[in-house]
Enzyme design. Sequence first.
Site, PDB file in Angstrom:
ATOM      1  N   ASP A   1      77.908  50.571  48.349  1.00 57.79           N
ATOM      2  CA  ASP A   1      78.233  51.621  49.326  1.00 57.79           C
ATOM      3  C   ASP A   1      77.390  51.532  50.590  1.00 57.79           C
ATOM      4  O   ASP A   1      77.697  52.180  51.595  1.00 57.79           O
ATOM      5  CB  ASP A   1      78.067  53.002  48.688  1.00 57.79           C
TER       6      ASP A   1
ATOM      7  N   LYS B   1      88.060  50.097  49.617  1.00 63.70           N
ATOM      8  CA  LYS B   1      87.327  51.378  49.598  1.00 63.70           C
ATOM      9  C   LYS B   1      88.135  52.394  50.416  1.00 63.70           C
ATOM     10  O   LYS B   1      89.326  52.225  50.624  1.00 63.70           O
ATOM     11  CB  LYS B   1      85.913  51.173  50.143  1.00 63.70           C
TER      12      LYS B   1
ATOM     13  N   GLN C   1      83.314  52.913  38.240  1.00 68.19           N
ATOM     14  CA  GLN C   1      84.363  53.919  38.043  1.00 68.19           C
ATOM     15  C   GLN C   1      85.273  53.527  36.888  1.00 68.19           C
ATOM     16  O   GLN C   1      85.626  54.353  36.047  1.00 68.19           O
ATOM     17  CB  GLN C   1      85.192  54.078  39.325  1.00 68.19           C
TER      18      GLN C   1
ATOM     19  N   ARG D   1      79.915  63.307  37.697  1.00 69.16           N
ATOM     20  CA  ARG D   1      79.758  63.157  36.242  1.00 69.16           C
ATOM     21  C   ARG D   1      79.214  64.434  35.615  1.00 69.16           C
ATOM     22  O   ARG D   1      79.609  64.809  34.507  1.00 69.16           O
ATOM     23  CB  ARG D   1      78.844  61.971  35.950  1.00 69.16           C
TER      24      ARG D   1
ATOM     25  N   GLY E   1      87.876  58.572  45.136  1.00 68.96           N
ATOM     26  CA  GLY E   1      88.201  57.576  44.111  1.00 68.96           C
ATOM     27  C   GLY E   1      87.534  57.907  42.785  1.00 68.96           C
ATOM     28  O   GLY E   1      88.125  57.705  41.718  1.00 68.96           O
TER      29      GLY E   1
ATOM     30  N   ARG F   1      81.796  56.655  55.285  1.00 71.82           N
ATOM     31  CA  ARG F   1      80.648  55.743  55.393  1.00 71.82           C
ATOM     32  C   ARG F   1      80.743  54.860  56.646  1.00 71.82           C
ATOM     33  O   ARG F   1      79.733  54.562  57.272  1.00 71.82           O
ATOM     34  CB  ARG F   1      80.499  54.900  54.132  1.00 71.82           C
TER      35      ARG F   1
ATOM     36  N   LYS G   1      76.140  61.888  44.784  1.00 69.66           N
ATOM     37  CA  LYS G   1      77.589  62.122  44.632  1.00 69.66           C
ATOM     38  C   LYS G   1      78.082  61.634  43.272  1.00 69.66           C
ATOM     39  O   LYS G   1      78.785  62.358  42.564  1.00 69.66           O
ATOM     40  CB  LYS G   1      78.338  61.425  45.774  1.00 69.66           C
ATOM     41  N   SER G   2      77.721  60.408  42.897  1.00 70.33           N
ATOM     42  CA  SER G   2      78.190  59.867  41.612  1.00 70.33           C
ATOM     43  C   SER G   2      77.724  60.738  40.454  1.00 70.33           C
ATOM     44  O   SER G   2      78.492  61.035  39.525  1.00 70.33           O
ATOM     45  CB  SER G   2      77.638  58.455  41.393  1.00 70.33           C
TER      46      SER G   2
ATOM     47  N   ARG H   1      94.738  53.036  47.398  1.00 67.29           N
ATOM     48  CA  ARG H   1      93.689  52.312  46.660  1.00 67.29           C
ATOM     49  C   ARG H   1      94.155  51.967  45.252  1.00 67.29           C
ATOM     50  O   ARG H   1      94.949  52.694  44.659  1.00 67.29           O
ATOM     51  CB  ARG H   1      92.405  53.152  46.642  1.00 67.29           C
TER      52      ARG H   1
HETATM   53  C1  S3P Z   1      81.135  54.945  42.168  1.00 71.30           C
HETATM   54  C2  S3P Z   1      81.247  53.595  41.977  1.00 71.30           C
HETATM   55  C3  S3P Z   1      81.507  52.652  43.078  1.00 71.30           C
HETATM   56  C4  S3P Z   1      81.131  53.250  44.430  1.00 71.30           C
HETATM   57  C5  S3P Z   1      81.684  54.629  44.602  1.00 71.30           C
HETATM   58  C6  S3P Z   1      81.161  55.551  43.510  1.00 71.30           C
HETATM   59  C7  S3P Z   1      80.940  55.820  40.995  1.00 71.30           C
HETATM   60  O1  S3P Z   1      82.887  52.349  43.106  1.00 71.30           O
HETATM   61  O2  S3P Z   1      81.594  52.409  45.463  1.00 71.30           O
HETATM   62  O3  S3P Z   1      81.302  55.160  45.860  1.00 71.30           O
HETATM   63  O4  S3P Z   1      80.646  57.013  41.177  1.00 71.30           O
HETATM   64  O5  S3P Z   1      81.086  55.317  39.874  1.00 71.30           O
HETATM   65  P1  S3P Z   1      83.536  51.183  42.188  1.00 71.30           P
HETATM   66  O6  S3P Z   1      83.448  51.600  40.788  1.00 71.30           O
HETATM   67  O7  S3P Z   1      84.953  51.086  42.676  1.00 71.30           O
HETATM   68  O8  S3P Z   1      82.721  49.955  42.497  1.00 71.30           O
END
Ligand code: S3P
Length: 434
Positions: free
Chosen positions: A316, A343, A167, A25, A92, A389, A20-21, A120
């Site tokens: 996570d 979260k 993030q 990107r 987020g 989650r 996902k991350s 959030r």
């Molecule tokens: C993420 C960073 C994390 C993670 C989120 C995805 C990202 O959050 O918990 O699920 O894609 O950079 P934080 O940056 O708030 O720690």
Amino acid sequence: MIRIEPSPPIQFRGSVPGDKSISHRALILSALAEGETVISGLLRSADTEATWRCLAALGGRLSELVDGTVRVSGSAGHLLAPASSLYAANSGTTARLLLGVLAGGQVSARLEGDRSLSERPMDRVVTPLRAAGARIEELGTPGRLPLAVRPARLVGGRHTVPVASAQVKSALLLSGLMAEGRTAVALPAATRDHTERMLARFGVEVEREVLAGGETVALVGPRTLRSPAALAVPGDPSTAAFLWAAAAITGGQATVEGVCLNQRRIGFLGLLREMGVAVSWQVEREELEPVGSVTVAGRPSRAVDVPPEAVADMIDELPLLACVMAVAPGQSRVSGAGELRVKESDRIAAMAEGLCQLGVACEATEDGWRIQGGPRVHGGEIDAHGDHRVGMALAVLALAGEEASELAGGPIWQVSYPSFLSQLVAAGGRAQEI
Ligand code: S3P
């Protein structure tokens, strides 16, 4: 609602959807770059669709090809003013990374989210972006969505971020691409470095220093990204973790192939091993990220303590880890994980409630849990609190219940893992939508 019945040991071998991350990107950098990028393995879920829709509203041209890959024609950094509000839904990562893009993007845009996302904290991104010259207006509760971003000229600078957030780091690096001079970001702990790795593929090297007291990253702007033509997204270890945990909780075995083995993402596997679960992994190739296979087998034999410094590498997976702790003999503890309270839900409270409903002795602390593990859990009525989650973790624990359980709420797994239920069932889990 899903009904989960006591299940035999899970047996799984296969792959899981894209990370996902990395998918967020890949979409964002491709849309900002000069040239066309074809992305394979992209996660298609509610969260990544939110990023897709926002980028399309900003003038990005994104399309799915017949072979399932996705083609993005980049705008070389020239955004179009969106006709209506950008909607980040529950995501987020979408909201925070896009704030970094919009800050120096020379268009006016309004950004909104669903109820959970609107509660959030966004000030962790807004405050440093304003220091770089961004014009961001809070339209509702201070520090929360909705926000309006106006055209502004950004300048570099050094940001000290008090939370270990990838993030926030990523948002500031993205804003730094449009800022004049050097943008440096210091964080209290090393966090996932997917943005840095991917920026290098788009021709921008990020300086990086990892020290005992945290990490600092920096880049010099303004810079235009150059498309690498193709990007391959590996499987998501945070998604695979549900199958690994299901194997550990039911005493089964799960092998996940083609999964991202970035060190900052696999702290969960090290913890499973400390709990006496058999874990083996092998890096098979190193492309954008290290990628390989992981096998998890057998039940945990002992309790474990997760100290604050271990939290960032499994942030996570902590709800899931709490579920494995529930079947590990002895008292386990997690501390220094206060970030879980902000979260998609207050994950400390939501998991403590869910574990108690399944008959597990769990005490929520300010920044973690104390969990008394035992061989069995009860069945019960559990609630995901609208959090993908939390819902998936409790469903996995309920596989080891003595009676059936019912998980309230809709198919929340659409947020990050749309094939959750079908993969769990294919692996022998007795779960169905009712
Ligand atoms: C993420 C960073 C994390 C993670 C989120 C995805 C990202 O959050 O918990 O699920 O894609 O950079 P934080 O940056 O708030 O720690």
